[in-house]
Scaffold this motif. Structure first.
Motif, PDB file in Angstrom:
ATOM      1  N   LEU A  49       0.737  -1.149   0.058  1.00 49.97           N
ATOM      2  CA  LEU A  49       0.099   0.069   0.198  1.00 49.97           C
ATOM      3  C   LEU A  49       0.815   1.366  -0.042  1.00 49.97           C
ATOM      4  O   LEU A  49       0.631   2.307  -0.825  1.00 49.97           O
ATOM      5  N   ASP A  55      -3.488  -1.036  -4.824  1.00 49.37           N
ATOM      6  CA  ASP A  55      -4.351   0.122  -4.324  1.00 49.37           C
ATOM      7  C   ASP A  55      -5.412  -0.218  -3.443  1.00 49.37           C
ATOM      8  O   ASP A  55      -5.697   0.618  -2.371  1.00 49.37           O
ATOM      9  N   ASN A  72       1.267   5.198   6.984  1.00 48.09           N
ATOM     10  CA  ASN A  72       0.731   4.555   5.910  1.00 48.09           C
ATOM     11  C   ASN A  72      -0.631   5.622   5.311  1.00 48.09           C
ATOM     12  O   ASN A  72      -1.649   5.759   5.859  1.00 48.09           O
ATOM     13  N   SER A  74      -3.160   5.454   3.766  1.00 52.34           N
ATOM     14  CA  SER A  74      -4.349   4.656   3.389  1.00 52.34           C
ATOM     15  C   SER A  74      -5.307   4.862   4.495  1.00 52.34           C
ATOM     16  O   SER A  74      -5.129   5.102   5.474  1.00 52.34           O
ATOM     17  N   ARG A 192      -5.559   3.015  -0.579  1.00 53.88           N
ATOM     18  CA  ARG A 192      -4.863   4.194  -0.616  1.00 53.88           C
ATOM     19  C   ARG A 192      -5.355   5.495  -0.882  1.00 53.88           C
ATOM     20  O   ARG A 192      -6.572   5.420  -1.584  1.00 53.88           O
ATOM     21  N   ASN A 193      -5.000   6.526  -0.133  1.00 51.99           N
ATOM     22  CA  ASN A 193      -5.592   7.607  -0.104  1.00 51.99           C
ATOM     23  C   ASN A 193      -5.938   8.338  -1.316  1.00 51.99           C
ATOM     24  O   ASN A 193      -6.851   9.107  -1.884  1.00 51.99           O
TER      25      ASN A 193
END
Length: 281
Positions: A49, A55, A72, A74, A192-193
């Motif tokens: 990630l 993704d 992270n 995410s 993921r953002n």
């Protein structure tokens, strides 16, 4: 078609994803969902990630919370499996260790740092009343590495999902001397953002498709046989596992996340609690 990469462990929990992919349910919605099996587990999934190799990750709750708190980029978008994960505590078949209490101050095999196998070693040690600062780790990467490590004595015990490890117990390679269920829902879906920001509608559609699948998964005809054949399990073990396993179609609540983080802080797995809005979407 929009291509989205997804990753998770090669275990029975994730069969609903594979069935949905094989049935073309994502493609019918113009989504090319590319699955990657990650036998190394949570630590590797967190890394994927972080570096954009995937993704989406179907990942252990405690592992991704720890990694999001550590930076992270995410977010958790949903609980995937709401029932606990039952971690079997395994030793080599010819080991002198007979019960969990015998394992204090011995070396535990873990897939990698930050993995569920490491984090649950802290949970188990706390349950046993051991000093968690005395835990010793041997990194073995995969379950095959655990077989090697326990057999040649570089590690003393190994914690892994009980049913996936049972074939090794049945073959007389491992002996299971205890269980340690997670004190929280075991798997979540993390994204993921960047994907959440750029393609939120795709994420929503993916969740809608998998939730439709998991809501009726146990009612699928002959699903016990399919699971047993796919994951090399005895059908009676799969039938027991199905009675213990419940999928979720809901987001983790603020109260649930708070409770989990309190436990992770107490175990010194995370230094401090993250904010709900920064950990979840």
């Amino acid at each position: 078609m929009t291509t989205i990469k997804i990753a998770g462990v090669p275990e029975h929990f994730n069969l609903p994803w594979h069935l949905s992919i094989e049935n073309g349910e994502f493609q019918a919605n113009k989504i090319e969902l590319q699955w990657t099996d990650v036998p190394e587990g949570t630590g590797k999934l967190c890394q994927m990630l972080r570096n954009g190799e995937t993704d989406i990750a179907v990942i252990l709750t405690e592992g991704i919370i720890k990694d999001i708190v550590a930076g992270n980029q995410s977010k958790i978008v949903q609980i995937y499996v709401e029932s606990p994960l039952i971690w079997g505590i395994h030793v080599a078949a010819n080991s002198n260790y007979k019960e969990t209490s015998d394992l204090e101050n011995t070396k535990v095999a873990i897939s990698r740092l930050g993995s569920g196998s490491q984090l649950m070693a802290y949970v188990n040690a706390n349950n046993q009343g051991w000093n968690t600062e005395n835990l010793q780790f041997e990194i073995i990467n995969t379950i095959d590495g655990a077989v090697e490590g326990l057999t040649n004595g570089t590690a003393d015990y190994f914690m892994w999902e009980r049913f996936m490890t049972k074939p090794l117990v049945d073959k007389g390679i491992f002996r299971r001397i205890g269980d340690c269920p997670t004190p929280w829902p075991c798997f979540v879906i993390a994204v993921r953002n960047e994907i959440l920001e750029k393609q939120p509608e795709i994420v929503t559609k993916i969740l809608e498709i998998i939730n439709n699948k998991t809501a009726t998964f146990k009612e699928t005809p002959n699903i016990d046989s399919v699971l047993a054949n796919t994951y090399y399990q005895k059908i009676e073990d799969i039938q027991e596992w199905l009675t213990l396993t419940n999928w979720s179609q809901k987001q983790i609540t603020e109260e649930e996340l708070d409770s989990i983080q309190n436990q992770l802080v107490a175990l010194k797995i995370i230094p401090n609690k993250g904010i709900y809005s920064e950990i979840t979407r």
